[in-house]
Design an enzyme around this catalytic site. Structure first.
Site, short mmCIF file in Angstrom:
data_model
loop_
_atom_site.label_atom_id
_atom_site.label_comp_id
_atom_site.label_asym_id
_atom_site.label_seq_id
_atom_site.Cartn_x
_atom_site.Cartn_y
_atom_site.Cartn_z
N ARG A 119 -8.55 -0.38 5.06
CA ARG A 119 -7.71 0.63 4.41
C ARG A 119 -6.36 0.06 3.99
NH1 ARG A 119 -7.88 6.41 7.22
NH2 ARG A 119 -6.43 6.65 5.49
N ARG A 158 0.84 14.83 12.88
CA ARG A 158 1.69 14.42 11.75
C ARG A 158 1.97 15.63 10.87
NH1 ARG A 158 -0.73 9.00 9.34
NH2 ARG A 158 1.25 8.97 8.24
N LYS A 195 0.84 -1.21 0.00
CA LYS A 195 0.00 0.00 0.00
C LYS A 195 0.87 1.26 0.00
CE LYS A 195 -1.56 1.58 4.10
NZ LYS A 195 -1.39 2.96 4.54
N ASN A 196 1.86 1.27 0.90
CA ASN A 196 2.62 2.52 1.07
C ASN A 196 3.63 2.77 -0.05
OD1 ASN A 196 1.14 3.09 3.29
ND2 ASN A 196 2.70 2.50 4.79
N ASP A 256 4.94 0.66 11.97
CA ASP A 256 3.71 0.04 11.46
C ASP A 256 3.53 -1.41 11.90
OD1 ASP A 256 3.20 2.44 10.26
OD2 ASP A 256 3.72 1.81 8.23
N CYS A 273 -4.05 12.75 13.17
CA CYS A 273 -4.85 11.55 12.97
C CYS A 273 -4.74 10.71 14.24
CB CYS A 273 -4.43 10.79 11.72
SG CYS A 273 -2.84 10.03 11.89
C1 EPZ Z 1 4.60 6.93 6.21
O1 EPZ Z 1 3.93 8.08 6.72
C2 EPZ Z 1 3.58 5.82 6.15
N1 EPZ Z 1 2.46 6.20 5.30
C3 EPZ Z 1 3.08 5.47 7.55
O2 EPZ Z 1 2.27 4.32 7.44
C4 EPZ Z 1 4.28 5.13 8.44
O3 EPZ Z 1 3.84 4.91 9.76
C5 EPZ Z 1 5.31 6.26 8.41
O4 EPZ Z 1 5.69 6.55 7.04
C6 EPZ Z 1 6.58 5.95 9.18
O5 EPZ Z 1 7.18 4.81 8.65
C7 EPZ Z 1 2.55 6.07 3.98
O6 EPZ Z 1 3.57 5.69 3.43
C8 EPZ Z 1 1.34 6.36 3.19
P1 EPZ Z 1 6.93 10.20 8.12
P2 EPZ Z 1 4.64 9.51 6.64
O7 EPZ Z 1 6.88 11.52 7.45
O8 EPZ Z 1 5.55 9.56 5.49
C9 EPZ Z 1 7.78 13.35 11.57
C10 EPZ Z 1 0.41 2.95 7.92
O9 EPZ Z 1 -0.05 2.42 8.98
N2 EPZ Z 1 7.61 14.38 10.52
O10 EPZ Z 1 8.04 9.28 7.71
O11 EPZ Z 1 3.59 10.52 6.76
C11 EPZ Z 1 6.49 12.61 11.85
O12 EPZ Z 1 5.68 13.29 12.76
C12 EPZ Z 1 0.90 4.37 7.90
O13 EPZ Z 1 0.43 2.34 6.84
C13 EPZ Z 1 7.90 15.70 10.80
O14 EPZ Z 1 8.31 16.07 11.91
O15 EPZ Z 1 5.53 9.48 7.96
C14 EPZ Z 1 7.03 11.30 12.39
O16 EPZ Z 1 7.40 11.45 13.72
C15 EPZ Z 1 0.56 5.17 9.08
N3 EPZ Z 1 7.72 16.62 9.79
C16 EPZ Z 1 8.30 11.09 11.57
O17 EPZ Z 1 8.65 12.38 11.08
C17 EPZ Z 1 7.31 16.27 8.56
O18 EPZ Z 1 7.20 17.15 7.68
C18 EPZ Z 1 8.17 10.12 10.42
O19 EPZ Z 1 6.99 10.43 9.67
C19 EPZ Z 1 7.03 14.93 8.28
C20 EPZ Z 1 7.19 14.00 9.28
#
Ligand code: EPZ
Length: 421
Positions: A400, A122, A22-23, A308, A117
């Site tokens: 989802r 996020r 999915k991701n 995840d 969420c």
């Molecule tokens: C991806 O989300 C995945 N979603 C998430 O999967 C997954 O949990 C996550 O990566 C971490 O592996 C998809 O790929 C669609 P991040 P993403 O930006 O990219 C912080 C699932 O269950 N951050 O890597 O949105 C953030 O708060 C889902 O399938 C900032 O501070 O996650 C977090 O602590 C849920 N500023 C960390 O970085 C930003 O601009 C990593 O988040 C962006 C993120």
């Protein structure tokens, strides 16, 4: 609203085929906005989030269809409307990955700012920092990000944040940089296999990206991208969930289309507590035949243990022989499953981003509530082994991210049924 009814206790045995990730599929679908021709994507799972991304893309002029073989066809008909609206983005945060492609291709994008969420705040500040470094002007209006540019120019960008790298932030900036003038170097890029898969697809479209899968990505901008054909990688989180399903039921599963090199940290923890995992030809065989040992685990960006799979591992450790410590370093509030697992008899004490799990002899079936995708998967796993019946409400969360999980589990012996109201 559907619910799952699970009667626990069956040992799972048999073969399961893992779907495409999915991701990986979601950003790949968004990347099709960059192309000037038709795209065919193989192995995209039929999930609520995928259909949802199709609707977001439809709003901004793309045509997304699934053929009878299950392949996804994407092409862009009309570039007039570049607005991803709140009603869509609030339902699926991954919609934000249309921002980079729209900006790069159309020089303008209006994308609703995603809110928080269930798994905590996020932010997308790093996405915006990267796009600004490429020359985008960003303003906020009515909860929307408005990004514009005359021309994007390559830049040297540090994309690390307080919790490490960002997966979709890296995706967004990498997609935008493919059509920028000159060279972009992204430091502290996410190394997740899904980012590498996206880079492979973009390269098939004519992009020039190297270093994918490492913390330094180099992107040499090109003038145009063509349509391309691509196979999505297997879903490592779905695979990890079934590894736990075999372990928790003392069963034996053969997973097809599973890549252990994407699951090193997970395999390491599972083997550490006594689960048997072997590569047999192209398949992965997982089994367990005894009470497991406790362990400590900290979630980290790839190649560390994935957030995840934190909830699913926690369910397994609820039945281990002693105390385990789980620390959540990516989303410190991602513990919605804790209270529900405790309703089933688990012994978990949470202190901030850490949960101490004391193994119990058994879990007991109960009515529980799915709260987010992975927390729901954890409850399904708990139901598989709990004594008596577990009823999981709001399974749309699980739909989802897992295609027909109940059918897959039933095919290997689980007593699980979907009940619709
Ligand atoms: C991806 O989300 C995945 N979603 C998430 O999967 C997954 O949990 C996550 O990566 C971490 O592996 C998809 O790929 C669609 P991040 P993403 O930006 O990219 C912080 C699932 O269950 N951050 O890597 O949105 C953030 O708060 C889902 O399938 C900032 O501070 O996650 C977090 O602590 C849920 N500023 C960390 O970085 C930003 O601009 C990593 O988040 C962006 C993120």
């Amino acid at each position: 609203m559907d619910r799952f009814v699970i009667n626990g206790g069956a040992r799972l045995k048999g073969k399961i085929r893992i779907d495409g990730a999915k991701n990986a599929a979601l950003p790949i679908m968004a990347a099709a906005l960059l192309s000037d021709g038709p795209n065919v994507i193989h192995g995209v799972p039929d999930l609520a989030d995928v259909r949802f991304m199709g609707e977001v893309l439809g709003d901004v002029g793309a045509r997304v269809t699934r053929d009878p073989n299950g392949d996804l066809h994407l092409s862009v008909d009309d570039e007039a409307d570049s607005h991803a609206k709140y009603d869509r983005v609030r339902k699926m945060r991954a919609s934000v990955c249309v921002l980079g492609p729209l900006l790069a291709k159309r020089k303008r994008a209006r994308v609703s700012l995603p809110g928080g969420c269930q798994i905590g705040p996020r932010p997308i500040d790093l996405h915006l920092r990267g796009l600004k470094a490429l020359g985008a002007e960003i303003e906020l209006d009515g909860g929307d990000i408005i990004a514009t540019c005359k021309k994007l120019r390559g830049a040297h960008i540090f994309l690390g944040g307080p919790f490490g790298s960002t997966v979709l932030g890296t995706a967004n900036v990498m997609m935008a940089a493919t059509l920028a003038e000159g060279r972009t170097v992204i430091e502290s890029a996410a190394c997740e296999p899904e980012v590498e898969d996206l880079a492979d697809y973009l390269n098939a479209m004519g992009a020039r990206i190297s270093g994918a899968g490492t913390p330094r990505l180099t992107i040499d901008g090109v003038d145009k991208l063509r349509g391309a054909e691509h196979h999505v990688i297997p879903d490592r989180i779905e695979a990890g969930t079934f590894l736990v399903a075999a372990a928790i039921t003392n069963g034996e599963l053969t997973l097809q289309n599973c890549r252990l090199e994407h699951l090193m940290a997970v395999v390491d923890r599972l083997q550490n507590i006594g689960v048997q995992i072997d590569q047999e030809g192209g398949d992965v065989v997982v089994s367990s035949s005894r009470r497991l040992e406790p362990t400590d685990v900290t979630t980290q960006p790839f190649p560390g243990f994935p957030t995840d799979l934190q909830a699913q591992l926690m369910t397994l450790l609820c039945l281990a022989d002693g105390n385990s410590v789980i620390t959540e370093k990516i989303y410190p509030d991602r513990f919605m499953h804790v209270a529900e697992l405790m309703r089933m008899g688990a012994n978990i004490r949470r202190e901030g981003p850490t949960a101490v799990v004391t193994g119990v002899k058994r879990l007991i079936g109960a009515p529980v509530m799915a709260s987010d995708l992975r927390a729901s998967a954890a409850l399904v796993l708990a139901g598989l082994v709990a004594r008596g019946a577990t009823v999981i409400q709001r399974v749309y969360h699980i739909d989802r991210g897992y295609e027909a999980i109940e059918a897959k589990l039933a095919s290997v012996g689980a007593d699980i049924t979907r009940v619709s109201d």
